[in-house]
Design a protein around this motif. Structure first.
Motif, PDB file in Angstrom:
ATOM      1  N   PRO A  42      58.135  35.655  38.871  1.00  0.00           N
ATOM      2  CA  PRO A  42      57.521  34.723  39.341  1.00  0.00           C
ATOM      3  C   PRO A  42      57.197  34.874  40.860  1.00  0.00           C
ATOM      4  O   PRO A  42      58.349  35.229  41.320  1.00  0.00           O
ATOM      5  N   MET A  43      56.205  34.603  41.388  1.00  0.00           N
ATOM      6  CA  MET A  43      56.033  34.470  42.749  1.00  0.00           C
ATOM      7  C   MET A  43      55.378  33.327  43.169  1.00  0.00           C
ATOM      8  O   MET A  43      54.491  32.609  42.709  1.00  0.00           O
ATOM      9  N   ALA A  44      55.682  32.878  44.626  1.00  0.00           N
ATOM     10  CA  ALA A  44      55.133  31.711  45.203  1.00  0.00           C
ATOM     11  C   ALA A  44      53.531  31.746  45.324  1.00  0.00           C
ATOM     12  O   ALA A  44      52.978  32.881  45.745  1.00  0.00           O
ATOM     13  N   ALA A  45      52.690  30.659  45.040  1.00  0.00           N
ATOM     14  CA  ALA A  45      51.282  30.609  45.442  1.00  0.00           C
ATOM     15  C   ALA A  45      51.168  29.821  46.646  1.00  0.00           C
ATOM     16  O   ALA A  45      51.771  28.876  47.037  1.00  0.00           O
ATOM     17  N   ASP A  46      49.926  30.134  47.409  1.00  0.00           N
ATOM     18  CA  ASP A  46      49.561  29.467  48.626  1.00  0.00           C
ATOM     19  C   ASP A  46      48.583  28.370  48.070  1.00  0.00           C
ATOM     20  O   ASP A  46      47.878  28.549  47.293  1.00  0.00           O
ATOM     21  N   PRO A  47      48.869  27.338  48.532  1.00  0.00           N
ATOM     22  CA  PRO A  47      48.004  26.151  48.271  1.00  0.00           C
ATOM     23  C   PRO A  47      46.794  26.201  48.758  1.00  0.00           C
ATOM     24  O   PRO A  47      46.378  27.146  49.603  1.00  0.00           O
ATOM     25  N   GLY A  48      45.469  25.753  48.037  1.00  0.00           N
ATOM     26  CA  GLY A  48      44.195  25.844  48.300  1.00  0.00           C
ATOM     27  C   GLY A  48      43.281  25.020  47.516  1.00  0.00           C
ATOM     28  O   GLY A  48      43.756  24.532  46.593  1.00  0.00           O
ATOM     29  N   THR A  49      42.094  25.037  47.910  1.00  0.00           N
ATOM     30  CA  THR A  49      41.211  24.102  47.281  1.00  0.00           C
ATOM     31  C   THR A  49      39.966  24.825  46.880  1.00  0.00           C
ATOM     32  O   THR A  49      39.811  25.813  47.433  1.00  0.00           O
ATOM     33  N   ALA A  50      39.331  24.412  46.027  1.00  0.00           N
ATOM     34  CA  ALA A  50      38.082  25.047  45.518  1.00  0.00           C
ATOM     35  C   ALA A  50      36.940  25.390  46.714  1.00  0.00           C
ATOM     36  O   ALA A  50      36.753  24.319  47.341  1.00  0.00           O
ATOM     37  N   GLY A  98      48.216  33.202  27.239  1.00  0.00           N
ATOM     38  CA  GLY A  98      47.485  33.410  28.570  1.00  0.00           C
ATOM     39  C   GLY A  98      48.285  33.291  29.707  1.00  0.00           C
ATOM     40  O   GLY A  98      49.611  32.773  29.655  1.00  0.00           O
ATOM     41  N   CYS A  99      47.954  33.833  30.689  1.00  0.00           N
ATOM     42  CA  CYS A  99      48.522  33.481  32.011  1.00  0.00           C
ATOM     43  C   CYS A  99      47.232  32.947  32.766  1.00  0.00           C
ATOM     44  O   CYS A  99      46.377  33.353  33.294  1.00  0.00           O
ATOM     45  N   VAL A 100      47.887  31.616  33.203  1.00  0.00           N
ATOM     46  CA  VAL A 100      46.564  30.639  33.788  1.00  0.00           C
ATOM     47  C   VAL A 100      46.714  30.701  35.438  1.00  0.00           C
ATOM     48  O   VAL A 100      45.648  30.479  35.845  1.00  0.00           O
ATOM     49  N   ARG A 101      47.727  31.415  36.083  1.00  0.00           N
ATOM     50  CA  ARG A 101      48.010  31.408  37.531  1.00  0.00           C
ATOM     51  C   ARG A 101      46.796  32.463  37.946  1.00  0.00           C
ATOM     52  O   ARG A 101      46.712  33.409  37.333  1.00  0.00           O
ATOM     53  N   THR A 102      46.256  31.959  38.948  1.00  0.00           N
ATOM     54  CA  THR A 102      45.090  32.810  39.638  1.00  0.00           C
ATOM     55  C   THR A 102      45.137  33.052  41.095  1.00  0.00           C
ATOM     56  O   THR A 102      44.905  34.070  41.631  1.00  0.00           O
ATOM     57  N   SER A 103      46.073  32.276  41.717  1.00  0.00           N
ATOM     58  CA  SER A 103      46.170  32.378  43.196  1.00  0.00           C
ATOM     59  C   SER A 103      47.613  32.973  43.782  1.00  0.00           C
ATOM     60  O   SER A 103      47.475  33.089  44.847  1.00  0.00           O
ATOM     61  N   ASP A 104      48.471  33.273  42.836  1.00  0.00           N
ATOM     62  CA  ASP A 104      49.707  33.905  43.616  1.00  0.00           C
ATOM     63  C   ASP A 104      49.307  35.446  43.431  1.00  0.00           C
ATOM     64  O   ASP A 104      48.464  35.743  42.693  1.00  0.00           O
ATOM     65  N   PRO A 105      50.194  36.399  44.063  1.00  0.00           N
ATOM     66  CA  PRO A 105      50.142  37.724  43.835  1.00  0.00           C
ATOM     67  C   PRO A 105      50.136  38.334  42.619  1.00  0.00           C
ATOM     68  O   PRO A 105      49.309  39.035  42.158  1.00  0.00           O
ATOM     69  N   PRO A 116      40.871  38.235  48.020  1.00  0.00           N
ATOM     70  CA  PRO A 116      42.068  37.589  47.628  1.00  0.00           C
ATOM     71  C   PRO A 116      42.275  36.070  48.428  1.00  0.00           C
ATOM     72  O   PRO A 116      42.857  35.303  47.809  1.00  0.00           O
ATOM     73  N   GLN A 117      42.152  36.188  49.712  1.00  0.00           N
ATOM     74  CA  GLN A 117      42.409  35.264  50.469  1.00  0.00           C
ATOM     75  C   GLN A 117      41.483  34.030  50.380  1.00  0.00           C
ATOM     76  O   GLN A 117      41.495  32.823  50.682  1.00  0.00           O
ATOM     77  N   ASP A 118      40.324  34.231  49.579  1.00  0.00           N
ATOM     78  CA  ASP A 118      39.212  33.055  49.261  1.00  0.00           C
ATOM     79  C   ASP A 118      39.942  31.884  48.639  1.00  0.00           C
ATOM     80  O   ASP A 118      40.527  31.904  47.780  1.00  0.00           O
ATOM     81  N   HIS A 119      39.665  30.765  49.168  1.00  0.00           N
ATOM     82  CA  HIS A 119      40.291  29.347  48.359  1.00  0.00           C
ATOM     83  C   HIS A 119      39.687  29.363  46.949  1.00  0.00           C
ATOM     84  O   HIS A 119      40.139  28.439  46.178  1.00  0.00           O
ATOM     85  N   THR A 120      38.699  29.945  46.448  1.00  0.00           N
ATOM     86  CA  THR A 120      38.174  29.985  44.950  1.00  0.00           C
ATOM     87  C   THR A 120      39.153  30.431  44.112  1.00  0.00           C
ATOM     88  O   THR A 120      39.170  29.743  43.232  1.00  0.00           O
ATOM     89  N   TRP A 121      40.141  31.248  44.468  1.00  0.00           N
ATOM     90  CA  TRP A 121      41.105  31.474  43.575  1.00  0.00           C
ATOM     91  C   TRP A 121      42.085  30.539  43.475  1.00  0.00           C
ATOM     92  O   TRP A 121      42.453  30.315  42.276  1.00  0.00           O
ATOM     93  N   ALA A 122      42.495  29.925  44.326  1.00  0.00           N
ATOM     94  CA  ALA A 122      43.148  28.886  44.179  1.00  0.00           C
ATOM     95  C   ALA A 122      42.719  27.462  43.355  1.00  0.00           C
ATOM     96  O   ALA A 122      43.122  26.913  42.884  1.00  0.00           O
ATOM     97  N   GLY A 123      41.268  27.210  43.795  1.00  0.00           N
ATOM     98  CA  GLY A 123      40.354  26.427  43.211  1.00  0.00           C
ATOM     99  C   GLY A 123      40.244  26.453  41.506  1.00  0.00           C
ATOM    100  O   GLY A 123      40.160  25.494  40.887  1.00  0.00           O
ATOM    101  N   ASN A 124      40.491  27.522  41.301  1.00  0.00           N
ATOM    102  CA  ASN A 124      40.329  27.925  39.738  1.00  0.00           C
ATOM    103  C   ASN A 124      41.846  28.235  39.038  1.00  0.00           C
ATOM    104  O   ASN A 124      41.912  28.648  38.070  1.00  0.00           O
ATOM    105  N   ASP A 125      42.870  27.743  39.787  1.00  0.00           N
ATOM    106  CA  ASP A 125      44.031  27.960  39.311  1.00  0.00           C
ATOM    107  C   ASP A 125      44.587  26.767  38.525  1.00  0.00           C
ATOM    108  O   ASP A 125      45.061  25.799  39.139  1.00  0.00           O
ATOM    109  N   PRO A 126      44.834  26.428  37.197  1.00  0.00           N
ATOM    110  CA  PRO A 126      45.053  25.422  36.614  1.00  0.00           C
ATOM    111  C   PRO A 126      46.663  24.969  36.830  1.00  0.00           C
ATOM    112  O   PRO A 126      47.018  23.745  36.869  1.00  0.00           O
ATOM    113  N   PHE A 127      47.613  25.916  37.337  1.00  0.00           N
ATOM    114  CA  PHE A 127      48.910  25.665  37.533  1.00  0.00           C
ATOM    115  C   PHE A 127      49.029  24.679  38.982  1.00  0.00           C
ATOM    116  O   PHE A 127      49.659  23.825  38.943  1.00  0.00           O
TER     117      PHE A 127
END
Length: 347
Positions: free
Chosen positions: A25-33, A203-210, A234-245
C-alpha cells in the motif's frame, strides 16, 4: 452451461506487470474532483438517446441496440426481463471487466445468470463495450478508443430507457468485476442516490495513489488508450475525485458487498472447473495469471474493508481463503450478494 474460450489478450498479460507496483500500500494525496471539460460550442445537436433495435436470444433474453447521444454510437445491451415481464421490477445492472464483454467475457456468456434469475422479479442488464474505459466520462476523445462517456450513458441515458421499456420501479443495484468493480463505486459517487446496492468483486478501487494510478494506466494502455484523455495527467485532481477510497463517506446508506480471493488455487481452479473444459493451457493461465491478479485484488479489498470500518460504514465483505481472478468465483459472489441486493431493491 457452455463457456466460451477465454480470449487471449495482451491486456491480461500487461495487468500482471501492475502487480509489481501493487504489492504494498502507498499513501494518497488528498484531492477533489475537477469539473468536467465541456464539449466545444457550436456542434450540431445529436439525435436523442433511445432503443433503436431489439434482438431476441433464447426464450427470454434480449439484446438491445441503444443509441447513446453522449457517445454518438450504438451500445449493445443484453437484458433478461423480470419473471413477470408485465409487472413492476427493479433493475440489476452488471458491468464486465477490462475487455468490456463484447468478446464473450461477459455475465451472460460466462455465468449462469439466465438460470439463476429465471424466477426473480428483477430486470438484469449487462451493457457491452467500454474496453479499458473504466466506464467513466473521459475528458477528451481518444484516437484509439474514441469518445467515452460511460458515466453519462449508465447513469442518465440508459436507466430511463430500461425503466420505460421494462416497467422499472426506479430502484436499481449495480455490480461489477475487476475493472468494473472499481467503476461500480465510482459511478455511485457520480450519481448519488441512483443505486440502492453495490457489488464490487475482485477490484482495486483506489485511483489517486501511485499504485492505483499505475493499475489504471496499465488497464487503459493495454487497450490502446491514453489515460491522460481519461482523467488528465497524474497530478490532476480528477484522479482523486474518482477515488472511492478517499470519498467512502459518500457510500454510507448504500448496501455494499465487497469480495476477493487470495489468488491461491481454490475449488474451481481444476481441469473440470468453470470455463476450463479440461484444457491445461486454460488452467495454467487461470492459476498463474488469474492467481497473481487476484492476490492484488485481495490487498485492495482488505484496505477498502479497513477504510469502511474506520468510518463505521456497514458492508458485507467476503475475503475468501483462496480463488483466482476468474468467472466461476464471480458467479458465486453474485449468488451470495443477491439476497443483499434484493432486500435493498424491494425495501
Amino acid at each position: 452451461m457452455p463457456y466460451p474460450r477465454r480470449p487471449r489478450r495482451t491486456s491480461r498479460a500487461l495487468l500482471v506487470t501492475a502487480t509489481v507496483l501493487a504489492l504494498a500500500p502507498m499513501a494518497a494525496d488528498p484531492g477533489t474532483a475537477a469539473p468536467a471539460r465541456a464539449d466545444p460550442p457550436g456542434l450540431p445537436a445529436a439525435p436523442a438517446s433511445g432503443i433503436v433495435g431489439i434482438t431476441p436470444h433464447g426464450t427470454r433474453e434480449l439484446e438491445l441496440a441503444v443509441y447513446s447521444a453522449a457517445m454518438g454510437r450504438v451500445i449493445p445491451v443484453r437484458v433478461l426481463p423480470a419473471a413477470d415481464s408485465a409487472g413492476p421490477a427493479p433493475v440489476l445492472y452488471l458491468l464486465n471487466g477490462i475487455t468490456g464483454g463484447a468478446d464473450g467475457g461477459n455475465w451472460f456468456d460466462r455465468t449462469d445468470i439466465t438460470e439463476f434469475f429465471r424466477n426473480e422479479q428483477v430486470t438484469v442488464v449487462n451493457p457491452l463495450g467500454g474496453a479499458g474505459s473504466y466506464f467513466t466520462d473521459w475528458r477528451a476523445d481518444d484516437p484509439v478508443l474514441g469518445r467515452q462517456r460511460w458515466t453519462t450513458f449508465l447513469t442518465q441515458e440508459l436507466p430511463p430507457l430500461i425503466d420505460g421499456r421494462f416497467h422499472g420501479t426506479g430502484a436499481a443495484a449495480l455490480a461489477g468485476i475487476s475493472m468494473g468493480a472499481a467503476s461500480v463505486l465510482q459511478l455511485a459517487l457520480a450519481a448519488p442516490g441512483r443505486y440502492r446496492a453495490l457489488g464490487s468483486y475482485s477490484g482495486c478501487v483506489r485511483t489517486s495513489d501511485p499504485q492505483g494510478r499505475a493499475i489504471v494506466e496499465l488497464v487503459v494502455r493495454s487497450n490502446g488508450g491514453d489515460p491522460q484523455n481519461m482523467w488528465g495527467p497524474p497530478q490532476d485532481h480528477t484522479w482523486a475525485g474518482n477515488d472511492p477510497f478517499l470519498h467512502a463517506e459518500a457510500l454510507r446508506g448504500t448496501a455494499l458487498f465487497l469480495s476477493a480471493g487470495t489468488g491461491a488455487p481454490g475449488p474451481l481452479d481444476t481441469m473440470d472447473g468453470p470455463g476450463i473444459r479440461h484444457d491445461p493451457a486454460e488452467l495454467i493461465d487461470q492459476i498463474l495469471v488469474g492467481g497473481l491478479l487476484e492476490s492484488v485484488a485481495a490487498g485492495c479489498a482488505a484496505r477498502l474493508r479497513d477504510r469502511l470500518r474506520e468510518l463505521d460504514i456497514p458492508a458485507t465483505i467476503t475475503l475468501r481463503p483462496d480463488g483466482t481472478h476468474s468467472w466461476g468465483y464471480w458467479q458465486r459472489d453474485l449468488h451470495e450478494s443477491w439476497q443483499i441486493f434484493a432486500a435493498a431493491l424491494w425495501k
